[in-house]
Every structure is written in C-alpha cells, then in structure tokens.
Design a protein around this motif. Structure first.
Motif, PDB file in Angstrom:
ATOM      1  N   LEU A 261      56.037 -22.310  42.864  1.00 28.61           N
ATOM      2  CA  LEU A 261      57.009 -23.083  43.605  1.00 28.61           C
ATOM      3  C   LEU A 261      56.737 -23.008  45.105  1.00 28.61           C
ATOM      4  O   LEU A 261      56.582 -24.013  45.751  1.00 28.61           O
ATOM      5  CB  LEU A 261      58.284 -22.401  43.448  1.00 28.61           C
ATOM      6  N   ALA A 262      56.205 -21.735  45.514  1.00 25.19           N
ATOM      7  CA  ALA A 262      55.998 -21.706  46.832  1.00 25.19           C
ATOM      8  C   ALA A 262      54.535 -22.433  47.257  1.00 25.19           C
ATOM      9  O   ALA A 262      54.384 -22.891  48.483  1.00 25.19           O
ATOM     10  CB  ALA A 262      55.575 -20.318  47.351  1.00 25.19           C
ATOM     11  N   CYS A 263      53.935 -22.563  46.536  1.00 31.85           N
ATOM     12  CA  CYS A 263      52.524 -23.225  46.585  1.00 31.85           C
ATOM     13  C   CYS A 263      52.434 -24.878  46.682  1.00 31.85           C
ATOM     14  O   CYS A 263      51.785 -25.504  47.559  1.00 31.85           O
ATOM     15  CB  CYS A 263      51.379 -23.114  45.397  1.00 31.85           C
ATOM     16  N   SER A 264      53.511 -25.402  46.337  1.00 31.61           N
ATOM     17  CA  SER A 264      53.910 -26.926  46.406  1.00 31.61           C
ATOM     18  C   SER A 264      55.347 -27.130  47.145  1.00 31.61           C
ATOM     19  O   SER A 264      55.726 -28.279  47.116  1.00 31.61           O
ATOM     20  CB  SER A 264      53.877 -27.408  45.049  1.00 31.61           C
ATOM     21  N   SER A 265      55.594 -26.175  48.147  1.00 36.06           N
ATOM     22  CA  SER A 265      56.920 -26.179  48.588  1.00 36.06           C
ATOM     23  C   SER A 265      58.213 -26.890  47.862  1.00 36.06           C
ATOM     24  O   SER A 265      58.995 -27.755  48.347  1.00 36.06           O
ATOM     25  CB  SER A 265      56.682 -26.954  49.699  1.00 36.06           C
TER      26      SER A 265
END
Length: 730
Positions: A255-259
C-alpha cells in the motif's frame, strides 16, 4: 454375489461389490438395483442403501425358483417388463446378451428382443466418424454398442465410452461432449441404459485437487519498493499489506509503495493499465447510453466502470459482476431521494435504539403492505397478456442493443407472452430455460437503465438531458421497458427520486425539486453559494460571477434584498431539474403508458412509490420461508422436514452455507429476485421420499427430501443447488 452368483469385482460393469460379514451377505449394487421383486423400503443408512436385509433374503429366495434364459442357471432375479414377455436373467448375463437396464424411476429392464432402440433416419449418412470421447472411429449403425446424440446430428459414441464418462462426471456434469446439452442428452442416455450416478464429479471429490488455485500472489512489483523487509513481506492491516491488481491479480504492491490509503482502494498494474490505455477505456471512461446505431461488432460494457472490491453479497447468480456495482450495494430501504441538508443548517437528533428500531420496523411493514397492493394491481394489468408468444433473441455479448432491437421490431407486442433466448456471437443457444432467461434479461435491462446516461444522480435518480438519446427515442424505449418488465415479471426499478416520480404522477408543474436533485457538481455548487450567501453584497457578487449561467437558465434578475435568494434558488432548481428535461420527460411518460402502467401509477401514487423510489427488500430467511406454501395434508407445523427447511434458511442468511438465499430462489424459480408482480404460479414446497432436492421451475415447486438428520438435509441441499447453478453458469 447372492443374486447373480458371480465373484467378479468390476464396479464399472456390475456396480460396487459389497460384503456384509454380520449378515453373511455379498451383493453387487447393480444386481440389487435392477432386481424385479425388491424396493428400497428403508432410509439410506439402513441395510444396503435403503434395501432392508430381510427384503434382500426374500428376493434371493424368489429368484432361486427362476431360471435364467441366457445361462440356464437358477437365481434369475431380473425380468423383462415388456407385456407378455416372461424372460428372466441375471444382471451380468443381461449385459452379455445386450439387454437394456434403465437406471431411473422404477428401474426397468428390457430383454434383447424388446429393448428400446434409437431412431435412425433413412437420409442419415452411413459410414464412420470419431467418437468424441476416445477419438477412435465409430460406425453409424443401429447396434447396441453404438449410441447417437439426441441433440447433435453428427455426434456418435461407443456405449462403453459413454458409460465411463457418466460414472466419472456424475449427474451434475454429464452432458453432450459436442454441444454441452444436459437435459435432453441425459434423458436419452438413461433411456438407452447408461447409468448416471447421483453424485458429484470424480474430480470434485478428490481432496485438495484445486489447492494450488487458492494460492494468493504475495509480491511487490513496483519499480521502487520502499519496504525494508523485502518485496515478499506482507503485514495485513498495515501500510505494508500487499494489494493485488484488481484486473489480473498476478501483480502486487505494498500500500505504501503506491501511496494507497486503504486496502479497499483499487490498484491496477502497469500491464493492465497499458491495455486499457490502448483500448481508450482507462481512467476517463464516462457513462453513456448504448445507442441503437452503435456498431454491433463491438462488445460494449453494460456497466461502465469496474466495481470496487466489496464484501461478499448474497447474490450467487451468473450476473454477480452486475450485482456488485457500488450503486446496487445500498441494502437499506431508505428512499432513493436521500436528502441531507448542510451541516450548518442541520439539527442532529439521536433517537434511542429502541425507538429507532421501532420506527424502522413500522416503515418496513408499511413498505411490505404497499408492495403487496402493487402486486395485485399489476396482476390486473397482466390480464391483457395473451398466450400468443413473441420471442426475443438476445446476443449475450451485446444485451442492450439486441434487446432494444427486439423491442422495436414490428412484430413485438407488449400484450404477447415474451420468450427470451440467449445466444452468443456464434448463434449457439446458451440456455433453453425461458423463464430464467426472461428474469435475467429484465434484471440486466433495469441495471443498465439505472447506470446509463438517461438518468443522473447517485441515489435517487432524475432524468438527464442526452440529445443523442432523445434523437434515437431512447427515453420512450426506457419507459416502455420498465412498464413491460413490471407486468411480465421483471424487477422493480427502485432508483427513482421522489421528484421524478412526482413529475410522472402529478405532472412537472406540481413537483418541487430540492438541491439533492442536482447531479451536476458545478451547478450544485453555484446554487449552494447563492443559497448560503450571508449578505446582500456577497449575493450580488455571486450573481455577477455566474450571470451567463443564470441568463441561459432565464433566471437572471436584479436582487434588492437578501431574501430574494430563496425565490432565485427555487427558479434555478425548477429550470435545471424539470424545465430543462421537458422533452425527455414527456417521451419517458409516453413509454410508461404501455400496458396502462402510468395510469395505474397516477391512480395509486403512494402504492407505486414503494417500488419506484425504494430499493427492493433484501432477501431474508423469513421472506423466503413465507414466500413458499408447504403442501401437506397435515398441520404445516408438524410436517416432517419443515423445521429442517427453516433452519437451513437461517443458516444461509447467517452466511453458514456455500449458497445464498438468491441461489435458492434461482434454483426453484429461475429468478434471483422477487418480481414486483410476484411469482406465477406461487412457489410451493413438497417433502417427498427422494434422494436429492428438485427445483421445478415450470411449477415454481421445490421438492425436498425427507432425511433423518439436519446435517443430511443441509448436505443434500448444498450439493444439488451449488452444482446445478454452477453448470448453468458454465
């Protein structure tokens, strides 16, 4: 075997060979089934699959007096059922002499002279073709070892190949290998002596056969992964949870890697994104009505945007991709025109839970009563429908265009009985269940209309202004489709705003639109700015900024007091929601006059608002239970199995089942919803001494097996309903 006297253990030929040491008894299952003087008088777990031990011994004594006409030995327990034929034989001898044994109904047997034969036309070509099971040549001859498909002209099989196929596929998956026809093919094969076991397919019974398919992709594929613990690290309910591509499922990202802010947010991988970009369907795909002039070679999407990930709903129909639309997820019976004032003007009241539930129960009861009245009124309109039929041939890949073409054809009459036949692009029939096809067509049409450019708004919808649709007379066709759907057993619309409904029933001059009826964000914002202006100077400034819009709407006027804004807002609303769509509204009204539906709406407005302005009631165990009438000569509450039926419905409603309430309804009636007009005939239930439940869609009758335990009842229901619907969907 005590019946045939043979020691052979060949389950494919003679059925399972069973030995019961405590009874000093060995028997072939098929020898027992086909014996002429014995019946299953016990439950399945008694004796040998319901054949009582005492009855088996009596049958052995009876057969000991009869001589086999083939091997000339005693013990011939099977007799030919042809009138005046006195031949008797053992089961293995009958197989050897090419007798026919029918594994259905009362398990009849025919000798080699009186056995049923398949009809061969004189014009049929003689020669040979491939058996589509073993791929060896089979000669086109009317002999015992060769069988012809009843549904395909050029499909021939070896009898032995068909029998092995039937034993492997079971009753739910055995069908013609050429055209996939099931009912006609199975009936003919049973008549010709092919045994089709009443169980699931062998590949479905293998434990963990599909375990590999349950593996979820767990890898972050973005160019720059931010997770310090690696691309394969997955921590649920955190920013390091891996989200898979909503289209292919074979690519992932943290989730964090694609905002991504939450797991529910959709994500597409680069490959899928590039495919959509090339097709012109990615990102900015707008809703539109399918015009009649649309290229028939295309395959337009019925719903314009892919549904977001959502919890499993109780649907179960081959139409689940439609039913999962976010606009169909509203399960409350709140009115579609869900009006909400700005926070500054809203007074918040928190009623007690008891009072809230009480009010909800009252409204729920009121809506049910209203819908019962609608049902009776629609039945009055259905008297117009004649027995003469009109067939609609619907292309399953382009349902809207082919349905529109069918409704516009000169021979179409709304007073004729409608039959629907779905076909794919190769014009091969996909279903021959007319009632189920008709229910499905009307459900798809209502969903399409709800999400088309003919209507606008998120909850309660109003008519929009679409010049192309107006030019092609689509508003009239939409009204006509809704009217026909209501009278012919389709679902209620349930998505109209109260303003639209009042325009149709009382006339546009008597409707008072509200701010929530405005779907255009810019127009709504302009109206809000005017409505909540707190000084005369700010109001005049706002009017100056939007003078072009006000002039076009015919609402531009000088204001001399702050209170003038209320009249101005009212004028803008009337123009945008009502006057602007005068032509579409009139065309739509003309379509609704079909079969006298609009006239009844105007006569009974309060009653019809329950199906036009409120979502259909979600199925519950209580609703389904009350829908069916239990046929019994005794008290319904004392009917054996009635408590199992109610308990099973409660398990399904609570999610403790592999099927849904919609699946049950679809299994019995061919419809996953309750039509506004109700079912004809009304659904009934019978409890019989049968092995598996049967859904008779012609009579809307559910025949249920009597079982000793609830678990047996539940297992049989789940197995039959799940596999029957799965085969239909395939």
């Amino acid at each position: 075997c005590v019946l045939c006297g043979r020691t052979d253990d060949c389950p494919e030929k003679y059925g399972e060979k069973r030995t019961y040491v405590e009874y000093n008894l060995t028997v072939h299952y098929y020898c027992l089934l086909m014996s002429s003087g014995i019946w299953q008088r016990g439950e399945e777990d008694e004796g040998v699959d319901g054949f009582l031990i005492a009855d088996i011994r009596k049958e052995v004594k009876r057969a000991a007096k009869l001589t086999c006409n083939i091997c000339k030995k005693k013990g011939a327990s099977i007799g030919c059922v042809a009138p005046k034929c006195k031949r008797s034989y053992h089961f293995p001898c009958g197989i050897q002499r090419e007798c026919i044994f029918q594994f259905m109904e009362d398990f009849r047997s025919y000798c080699w002279e009186h056995r049923p034969v398949q009809e061969f036309m004189d014009k049929e070509p003689r020669g040979a073709s491939q058996c589509t099971i073993c791929l060896d040549l089979v000669e086109h001859l009317p002999v015992y070892t060769v069988l012809k498909s009843p549904c395909c002209k050029n499909a021939w099989f070896h009898r032995e190949c068909l029998q092995y196929q039937a034993l492997s596929a079971g009753i739910f998956f055995f069908r013609c290998t050429v055209c996939n026809n099931k009912d006609k093919f199975q009936n003919e094969m049973l008549r010709m002596g092919i045994h089709i076991p009443e169980r699931d397919a062998s590949w479905e019974l293998e434990e963990n056969a599909y375990q590999d398919l349950l593996h979820c992709y767990q890898h972050c594929d973005v160019k720059r992964c931010l997770c310090k613990k690696g691309r394969d690290y997955n921590e649920p309910d955190s920013k390091w949870e891996i989200q898979r591509c909503q289209y292919c499922g074979s690519r992932g990202t943290h989730l964090a890697c694609s905002s991504l802010k939450a797991w529910e947010q959709n994500w597409e991988c680069m490959e899928c994104r590039s495919i959509f970009a090339k097709s012109g369907k990615y990102s900015k795909r707008k809703k539109r009505a399918l015009s009649a002039s649309e290229n028939s070679n295309g395959t337009p999407c019925l719903l314009e945007e892919p549904p977001p990930k959502s919890p499993r709903q109780s649907s179960g129909s081959p139409r689940s991709f439609l039913l999962q639309s976010p606009k169909m997820m509203c399960q409350n019976l709140s009115p579609c025109s869900h009006l909400e004032q700005p926070a500054s003007n809203r007074v918040t009241v928190s009623p007690s839970p008891v009072m809230s539930n009480w009010n909800w129960s009252l409204r729920h009861k009121y809506l049910r009563q209203q819908r019962k009245e609608v049902c009776n009124i629609l039945k009055e309109l259905k008297v117009q429908v004649q027995t003469k039929t009109t067939r609609l041939n619907i292309n399953a890949e382009n349902i809207w265009s082919s349905a529109l073409k069918g409704f516009r054809q000169r021979i179409f009459s709304p007073t004729n009985t409608i039959e629907v036949n779905f076909s794919n692009c190769k014009n091969r029939s996909k279903t021959n269940t007319s009632s189920a096809s008709k229910h499905h067509l009307f459900q798809v049409l209502m969903l399409h209309l709800q999400n088309s450019s003919l209507f606008e708004g998120s909850f309660g919808k109003n008519l929009s202004l679409d010049f192309q649709a107006l030019k092609e007379n689509l508003y009239f066709e939409a009204g006509k489709m809704i009217a026909v759907s209501l009278v012919h057993g389709g679902p209620p619309p349930g998505f109209f705003s109260k303003t639209l409904f009042k325009c149709l029933v009382y006339g546009p001059e008597n409707a008072k639109p509200v701010l929530e009826d405005v779907a255009d964000v810019d127009v709504a914002q302009t109206i809000k700015t005017i409505k909540y202006a707190n000084s005369l100077s700010s109001l005049q400034s706002t009017l100056q900024d939007c003078c072009e819009f006000l002039t076009a709407a015919g609402c531009f006027r000088p204001v001399t007091a702050l209170c003038d804004k209320n009249m101005l807002v009212n004028d803008i609303l009337i123009y945008h929601v009502i006057k602007r769509i005068t032509l579409p509204l009139e065309s739509f009204r003309q379509g609704l006059k079909t079969l006298g539906v609009l006239e009844k709406m105007q006569t009974h407005p309060d009653v019809f608002s329950s199906i036009f302005c409120y979502r259909p009631e979600r199925l519950s165990a209580e609703t389904v239970y009350n829908l069916f009438t239990i046929h019994s000569s005794s008290d319904v509450n004392k009917v054996e199995g009635a408590d199992f039926w109610m308990g099973y419905l409660q398990d399904v409603e609570s999610g403790d089942s592999v099927v849904t309430l919609e699946d049950i309804l679809l299994f019995v009636t061919g419809s996953s919803y309750i039509p506004a007009i109700g079912f004809d005939p009304e659904p009934t239930i019978k409890f019989l001494h049968i092995r598996y439940p049967i859904g008779n869609r012609l009579l809307n009758c559910l025949e249920l097996p009597r079982t000793k335990t609830y678990q047996q009842f539940k297992n049989k229901m789940e197995l039959t309903i799940r596999n029957t619907l799965r085969v239909e969907r395939e």
